[in-house]
Scaffold this active site. Structure first.
Site, mmCIF file in Angstrom:
data_model
loop_
_atom_site.group_PDB
_atom_site.id
_atom_site.type_symbol
_atom_site.label_atom_id
_atom_site.label_comp_id
_atom_site.label_asym_id
_atom_site.label_seq_id
_atom_site.Cartn_x
_atom_site.Cartn_y
_atom_site.Cartn_z
ATOM 1 N N ASP B 319 0.796 -1.234 0.000
ATOM 2 C CA ASP B 319 0.000 0.000 0.000
ATOM 3 C C ASP B 319 0.823 1.276 0.000
ATOM 4 O O ASP B 319 0.426 2.262 -0.619
ATOM 5 C CB ASP B 319 -0.952 0.018 1.199
ATOM 6 C CG ASP B 319 -2.196 -0.844 0.967
ATOM 7 O OD1 ASP B 319 -2.514 -1.128 -0.204
ATOM 8 O OD2 ASP B 319 -2.854 -1.223 1.958
ATOM 9 N N GLY B 324 0.691 5.058 -1.798
ATOM 10 C CA GLY B 324 1.050 6.193 -0.933
ATOM 11 C C GLY B 324 0.223 6.196 0.333
ATOM 12 O O GLY B 324 -0.955 6.554 0.310
ATOM 13 N N GLY B 326 0.672 8.048 2.856
ATOM 14 C CA GLY B 326 0.410 9.443 3.179
ATOM 15 C C GLY B 326 -0.542 10.087 2.176
ATOM 16 O O GLY B 326 -1.438 10.834 2.537
ATOM 17 N N CYS B 328 -2.885 8.763 0.718
ATOM 18 C CA CYS B 328 -4.252 8.300 0.991
ATOM 19 C C CYS B 328 -4.783 8.806 2.335
ATOM 20 O O CYS B 328 -5.876 8.416 2.754
ATOM 21 C CB CYS B 328 -4.310 6.778 0.962
ATOM 22 S SG CYS B 328 -3.947 6.066 -0.647
ATOM 23 N N TYR B 406 -10.101 0.216 2.579
ATOM 24 C CA TYR B 406 -9.631 0.064 3.954
ATOM 25 C C TYR B 406 -9.265 1.382 4.594
ATOM 26 O O TYR B 406 -8.676 2.246 3.949
ATOM 27 C CB TYR B 406 -8.387 -0.835 3.982
ATOM 28 C CG TYR B 406 -8.682 -2.186 4.584
ATOM 29 C CD1 TYR B 406 -8.994 -3.266 3.779
ATOM 30 C CD2 TYR B 406 -8.687 -2.366 5.958
ATOM 31 C CE1 TYR B 406 -9.286 -4.500 4.318
ATOM 32 C CE2 TYR B 406 -8.985 -3.602 6.513
ATOM 33 C CZ TYR B 406 -9.277 -4.658 5.694
ATOM 34 O OH TYR B 406 -9.575 -5.872 6.228
ATOM 35 N N ASP B 611 25.251 1.809 14.417
ATOM 36 C CA ASP B 611 23.983 2.532 14.278
ATOM 37 C C ASP B 611 23.028 1.571 13.580
ATOM 38 O O ASP B 611 23.225 1.225 12.415
ATOM 39 C CB ASP B 611 24.195 3.797 13.447
ATOM 40 C CG ASP B 611 22.928 4.639 13.363
ATOM 41 O OD1 ASP B 611 21.919 4.270 14.007
ATOM 42 O OD2 ASP B 611 22.950 5.670 12.665
ATOM 43 N N ILE B 612 22.028 1.106 14.306
ATOM 44 C CA ILE B 612 21.154 0.066 13.733
ATOM 45 C C ILE B 612 19.703 0.529 13.644
ATOM 46 O O ILE B 612 19.276 1.451 14.345
ATOM 47 C CB ILE B 612 21.220 -1.256 14.540
ATOM 48 C CG1 ILE B 612 20.853 -1.025 16.020
ATOM 49 C CG2 ILE B 612 22.593 -1.903 14.398
ATOM 50 C CD1 ILE B 612 20.735 -2.310 16.822
#
Lengths: 668, 668
Positions: B319, B324, B326, B328, B406, B611-612
């Site tokens: 999706d 998008g 955002g 949507c 949805y 850095d994970i």
């Protein structure tokens, strides 16, 4: 014969009952908990029969389920008023008695001595008395002196000792002590290494050990009272409140609660706390209430600590059967324990001598609006940009039980969509163990916990709550459906998709088929009514939706695990049996695990298309953290019972969001 | 040369930017989303460079993480204002372009043509245009006539088609149609069996099938609008509201949010919606803010339907990358989508032609008081019956994204105790399939779903959301700690206890060691800072506390599962890499799954003390129920990031419950 004082009070009680049976009693219900009058009646009758008696449990012996259901279906006639029975677990001359009392006819129906293993719930009074014994016990006084502690600042508490294979047991507890001296939070200041064993029948110390000296952890930083905090404080959240100008939307009529499309009966029991009975939901299409749950309650709790040291190994508590989950309930504080719009209810229990005693504010009931959405959709594909949203208001019934250091918050939440959501939240204090260590780097041995502060180990443990959920989904005769989400190969070799999942339904035929450890496979657990279908032919049911899943990690044949056997599985189903109320058995303290859910189900009874009970084990593994010191931020877990083809369609399609209230000209 | 209109607007923009750079800009931040000015700038520059361009994604290309962190540590000097870059995904003459723009210097930095597999996000406009093509397409008009339907009541929607092994793909979607005629809920009225394939670059129907005739389900009972409901209605909950007489306790300064002990940055992105950045929490003991999360957002969604039929098999949507998440997002409705005390924020995106467009009320921020308890204890063992309770008020950031049928409700909830709780709630409409069946008894074949109403099958499916959680626990260099709760035999043969569980910590060294399917064993997943310890020596960390756990049930080598590979595991850890933002890859539509989380981690990079980024897959298996028809009551699931020896002690010990507000003399 002259009327004695006792006879007189019996006569008086009869008169009161007589008046009661004629007076219009709003909301009277055969599942109502025993009233103070009835508890008095019990006390009088039992004391008349036994001179030297202590009351360990007094509760309603409810009418048989078929009677209740027929009473409901006959529109609740008054004649069942006559059926009021009390069940008493008492100790008389160091023996456990099970006494059944006919309250309507004011007589003892039966009085049996129990000579099996295990003992009834402890009373608060005997625990308090036992906890004071060390203060007058020479060797203990010596131990305290040896540690340069001030005896007047020492506070002790009793602990049940479980059962570890001893053939003969006495009714004993261990007493462990703490140092108060400058804090309310003595739990963070254990006086480790000292252990007194108290025989509760003799009420004396029968064994005493002072095995090792460990520094008492400091008081500094342990007190959690607002009055004991120093600046800087956290930014305080600005004032907020919940307002319902027209009052709550629920009605409490006696012990019956009606709200939105729900109605249920709410009773207090000194062993299990809140009992939700006869929960049913109104169905507009059918123009009637439909049954969902006959009875639901926390049947037992199992709290095994994972510390094998001499002072700790036995700490494998069964909180309901040993200490009374209801007995430990605390008065709820308005506006903090429950929101400002809550309504509070009282409960009654009996003290050790049988005196009815009120527990004020033992429950609160409130409408909860957490800003959640019941359902919504924005439709951008059609002109007009339709948006339909319904905000979700639910009804919560809450109790808080403080079992010594731990606080259990139990919420039964009813949703208009048909769900019953149960949440258990843990707060209070860790069980802290004194330690010589002040830094983790010093630790080279197994200490069974987390160093949460200098000299304080937070001991690892679990909490398992067994929920007795006697669902009656649209009728009494139900089945357990296991719906397996099964990965399947595409049949058509030309299918672009190679795999998909389908649903394989399997009805559990026997108790052994219903024992489920959740987590390793995708499965929906449902309780369905195989005798009823929706219009399009789906079986009517409810789904169990677990939250975070945890089961016991102990070996099944280890002693404590035999006693807490209900934690072997997350899900169990039994055929309804009135006597199988408590997942840990009737007698729990030092029981051998011969009478509990794990044992009952070994009979492997048939459960298909029967009146069945679902038992759900809600679990927490608790590896303590420094954030849990000196008091634990709430940790929550729960489950939801959600309608699954119970309704023909979305049951909240016609629900309107609550009126938008705008307030003007208020003065704070 | 005369200034053209285009040049003029560029000059105007420069002037505006010039003014901006001198004016005091409250709350400006290098992670702020592109402003309308900047989006205009992007549009102008790209259109100047390309005549025939469509904009598929425009977003901030944020400065590199070390730059941001150094800027933060240097007390946020202004010079970083100069670093403003935009990243554009565009289509020009049927080719995908990746365009990087230097906004500060108003120039295109790079413009690359992508010739790999997959296509960028679809625009709303091209979907709308494609959906209207069937109405003018002869064979479709014939199909509709053949079914005796009224063409003017037909509404179509576009569906991405996934990838099923084709060597060469075109940028196509399928268009499926519905019948409106008397309902807003056309989703419940599919015109099954008709399928048009539209080439989006040519914008024409390139394939058409009318394979089977199935009755169109009835409109009756499908409309969910309040205005379309008939009595009897449900009992309406009486009016209620939440009041904060002194206003909210949070401050929104530009895109920075400060509340209680938290501060974070909140940005809107047209691909992923809300991005929470630089979340840090104030520690009283250290007298400073400590970092918790550099960036957190919904990185991708995977929604595979489990229907293998010709019209359905390809419905395995991603999706965010296709539609998008955002883009949507829907304007939130005051007092229903968010409570009355919410504050609303707008967002900006670009249309297909690059025009900056406002999304009003795209976020709401509110303080939530659900009646919950932050911590409590009743102390009955000491005189005075002390009860201390703190009520729990939290801060919620909400967005709702309606991806066609949805509705996804995304809540980021910040707790004063240090937890970040994420909840995803699903509502809206099922993907409904037309069917000849009107009763389950008629069904003898696999229909891949539940008959939820006459002629309507609710298709089985999953929702998997991949949360990108770049935790920086008290610093950038972190490790993943797997704490196994391991059942262990008691060492001492005389121990009354035979078993217990201990904690075995294991630091994941590589990406493969960090791939976890949760559920089958007891494990705590933590992100820890191995370089920092608490005073008593515990590693500073945060724990991931999952809610209900679900992973994909499809075969790993099935095409759709390769594309949605992030759902193979619940937990993943990668070393931070600025380019690895989206778990489904940069190009998702018809991608071959060559560039996604599952692929990246095959490199098996080292993740210890680096850095994970933690990736959590939140899953739902959805077997539709009749209660989901015609609109679904919300279904929620989530997870919590909880401090684990991050603080020296309970961080909310000094928090006071909000002031108790009593209101008088109000008029409603």
């Amino acid at each position: 014969m002259h009327p004695t004082k006792e006879n007189f009070s019996t006569i008086l009680l009869f008169l009161v009952l007589l008046i009661f049976s004629f007076a219009p009693i709003h909301g009277f219900h055969p599942l109502d908990p025993l009233t103070p009058f009835e508890l008095n009646q019990v006390q009088t009758l039992v004391k008349k029969s036994h001179q030297n008696v202590t009351f360990h449990y007094v509760g309603l012996d409810e009418p048989d389920k078929p009677k209740i259901l027929s009473w409901i279906s006959q529109n609740q006639p008054k004649n069942l008023l006559k059926h009021r029975q009390a069940f008493v677990m008492a100790r008389v001359d160091s023996k456990s008695h099970e006494i059944m009392i006919d309250l309507s006819n004011n007589k003892i129906l039966s009085d049996k001595i129990y000579d099996g293993n295990g003992y009834p719930m402890l009373t608060n009074e005997e625990q308090a008395t036992a906890s004071e014994l060390p203060h007058k016990y020479g060797p203990f006084i010596t131990s305290i002196k040896k540690r340069n502690l001030n005896l007047s600042e020492v506070l002790c508490e009793g602990f049940t000792i479980g059962w570890y294979g001893e053939e003969n047991t006495k009714r004993v507890i261990t007493v462990m002590c703490y140092y108060v001296d400058g804090t309310i939070n003595f739990y963070m200041r254990p006086i480790e290494g000292i252990m007194a064993t108290v025989d509760l029948d003799q009420m004396k110390i029968v064994q005493y050990r002072d095995r090792l000296m460990v520094p008492v952890p400091k008081a500094d930083g342990t007190d959690y009272r607002e009055s004991k905090q120093y600046p800087p404080f956290d930014t305080r959240i600005k004032g907020m409140t919940i307002l319902q100008p027209d009052g709550p939307s629920f009605i409490i009529d006696g012990h019956n609660v009606r709200w939105a499309n729900w109605e249920f009966h709410l009773a207090f029991d000194m062993r299990v706390g809140p009992i939700i009975s006869l929960a049913s939901i109104y169905d507009h299409d059918m123009n009637k209430y439909r049954s969902v749950m006959y009875r639901g309650y926390v049947s037992e709790l199992f709290v095994p600590y994972q510390d094998l040291s001499e002072e700790w190994y036995y700490r494998t508590f069964l909180d309901a059967g040993e200490f009374g989950f209801g007995l430990c309930a605390m008065p709820l504080q308005p506006s903090t324990d429950c929101p400002p719009n809550a309504v509070f209810l009282d409960g009654f229990y009996t003290t050790q001598d049988g005196t009815p005693t009120k527990k004020s504010n033992v429950f609160c009931v409130f409408e909860r609006y957490a800003g959640d959405i019941m359902w919504r959709h924005s439709e951008a594909a059609l002109p007009g940009d339709t948006v339909e949203v319904r905000s979700d208001v639910t009804l919560v019934v809450r109790m808080v039980s403080t079992v010594a250091n731990y606080d259990y918050i139990i919420d039964w939440e009813f949703k208009q969509s048909g769900s019953i959501k149960v949440t258990t939240s843990l707060s209070g204090m860790l069980a802290a163990k004194g330690s010589t260590y002040t830094h983790k780097d010093q630790i080279q041995e197994e200490v069974y916990g987390t160093l949460v502060a200098e000299n304080v180990i937070g001991a690892r443990h679990d909490h398992f709550l067994s929920f007795h959920l006697d669902l009656d989904i649209d009728g009494v005769t139900n089945s357990m459906m296991k719906s397996h989400l099964q990965t399947t190969r595409a049949i058509d070799p030309n299918s672009p998709r190679k795999s998909y999942w389908k649903v394989v339904d399997e009805v559990a035929k026997t108790e052994s088929e219903a024992k489920i450890k959740l987590g390793s496979s995708a499965i929906d657990i449902k309780v369905v009514n195989l005798n009823k279908k929706t219009k399009v032919g789906n079986h009517i049911g409810y789904t169990l939706m677990p939250g975070s899943v945890a089961g016991s990690l102990l070996w099944k044949d280890d002693h404590e695990q035999i006693r807490g056997g209900f934690s072997n599985y997350n899900v169990w189903v039994t055929p309804y049996n009135k006597s199988e109320k408590w997942a840990g058995g009737l007698y729990v303290d030092q029981a051998h695990g011969e009478d509990n859910l794990a044992q009952w189900t070994l009979r492997n009874r048939e459960i298909e298309n029967k009146d069945i009970v679902l038992w759900y084990t809600l679990g927490f593994h608790h590896v303590p953290l420094q954030e849990d010191y000196p008091i634990m931020p709430t940790l929550s877990n729960g489950f939801e019972l959600r309608p699954a083809n119970f309704f023909e369609h979305n049951p909240v399609l016609k629900v309107k969001s609550p009126k938008l209230v705008k307030w003007l000209n208020c003065s704070a």
